[in-house]
Design an enzyme around this catalytic site. Sequence first.
Site, PDB file in Angstrom:
ATOM      1  N   CYS A 251       0.838  -1.202   0.000  1.00 22.14           N
ATOM      2  CA  CYS A 251       0.000   0.000   0.000  1.00 22.14           C
ATOM      3  C   CYS A 251       0.873   1.252   0.000  1.00 22.14           C
ATOM      4  CB  CYS A 251      -0.928  -0.032   1.220  1.00 22.14           C
ATOM      5  SG  CYS A 251      -2.171   1.267   1.235  1.00 22.14           S
ATOM      6  N   CYS A 252       1.907   1.286   0.860  1.00 21.14           N
ATOM      7  CA  CYS A 252       2.816   2.444   0.887  1.00 21.14           C
ATOM      8  C   CYS A 252       3.574   2.576  -0.437  1.00 21.14           C
ATOM      9  CB  CYS A 252       3.822   2.314   2.030  1.00 21.14           C
ATOM     10  SG  CYS A 252       3.210   2.825   3.648  1.00 21.14           S
TER      11      CYS A 252
ATOM     12  N   CYS B 265      -1.201   8.477   7.480  1.00 16.39           N
ATOM     13  CA  CYS B 265      -2.525   8.126   6.981  1.00 16.39           C
ATOM     14  C   CYS B 265      -3.424   7.700   8.147  1.00 16.39           C
ATOM     15  CB  CYS B 265      -2.424   6.976   5.992  1.00 16.39           C
ATOM     16  SG  CYS B 265      -1.562   7.387   4.466  1.00 16.39           S
TER      17      CYS B 265
ATOM     18  N   CYS C 270      -3.528   4.088   9.573  1.00 16.88           N
ATOM     19  CA  CYS C 270      -2.251   3.560  10.073  1.00 16.88           C
ATOM     20  C   CYS C 270      -1.652   4.438  11.166  1.00 16.88           C
ATOM     21  CB  CYS C 270      -1.264   3.416   8.927  1.00 16.88           C
ATOM     22  SG  CYS C 270      -1.845   2.309   7.632  1.00 16.88           S
TER      23      CYS C 270
ATOM     24  N   CYS D 149       7.665   4.066   5.998  1.00 16.17           N
ATOM     25  CA  CYS D 149       6.803   3.853   4.844  1.00 16.17           C
ATOM     26  C   CYS D 149       7.568   3.489   3.579  1.00 16.17           C
ATOM     27  CB  CYS D 149       5.966   5.103   4.586  1.00 16.17           C
ATOM     28  SG  CYS D 149       6.951   6.587   4.443  1.00 16.17           S
TER      29      CYS D 149
END
Length: 233
Positions: free
Chosen positions: A120-121, A203, A206, A229
């Site tokens: 995702c990062c 985010c 997270c 990240c």
Amino acid sequence: MTTVQETRDLRELAERAGRDLEDASALEILTWAAETFGEKFAVTSSMEDAVVAHLASRALPGVDVVFLDTGYHFEETIGTRDAVEAVMDVNVITLTPRQSVAEQDAQYGPRLHERDPDLCCALRKVKPLEEGLAAYQAWATGLRRDESPTRANTPVVGWDEKRQKVKVSPIARWSQDEVDAYVAEHGVLTNPLLTDGYASVGCAPCTRRVAPGEDARAGRWAGLGKTECGLHG
Ligand code: SF4
């Protein structure tokens, strides 16, 4: 396109500056970066606070401030970005991932951040930043040595091997007290979440509040065994 020789020169420049500027003030470091790279220098900001953007605007008025809008930010973070854009002498550039959150959900399934935060990062932060920084030779961050063990050796100027660029961390030697003092002295914008129990803002899915005395970055990817990240590795 940067040639091999130019890359070698930039790397040597970065390593020399890291040694020469170790004891310099944050403003002196940013003034060096502004004079050396001019329009090929940008600041990145997570909009946790605008300290580095403020310092950089003193060294290079109208400096580009790059913000990554992952699609998962708190409203307060977007509000801080908008306020920085409105009141500071900087040029805010908002980068977005190629896919919206909905498009990513459709391809990878919902809540990828829970199942594979590294991917995702990579999709929502690392790739967009790589593309967004392509036009620059040097970029500045707000990394500090006291934030976490992984950041303890951050040079004030170093070589970003992954992106082949000079990486400037003007407040690497600062403590949280020095950040707070600069904010108070100059009335610098900060993310309202910093006064609502958050010590580090990323985010929304997270990031959690931290308990008194906890490491500032303990609230990031809590329980996922992840501390960075990928932007700074
Ligand atoms: S911090 Fe979380 S939501 Fe944001 S890009 Fe990384 S894994 Fe995804």
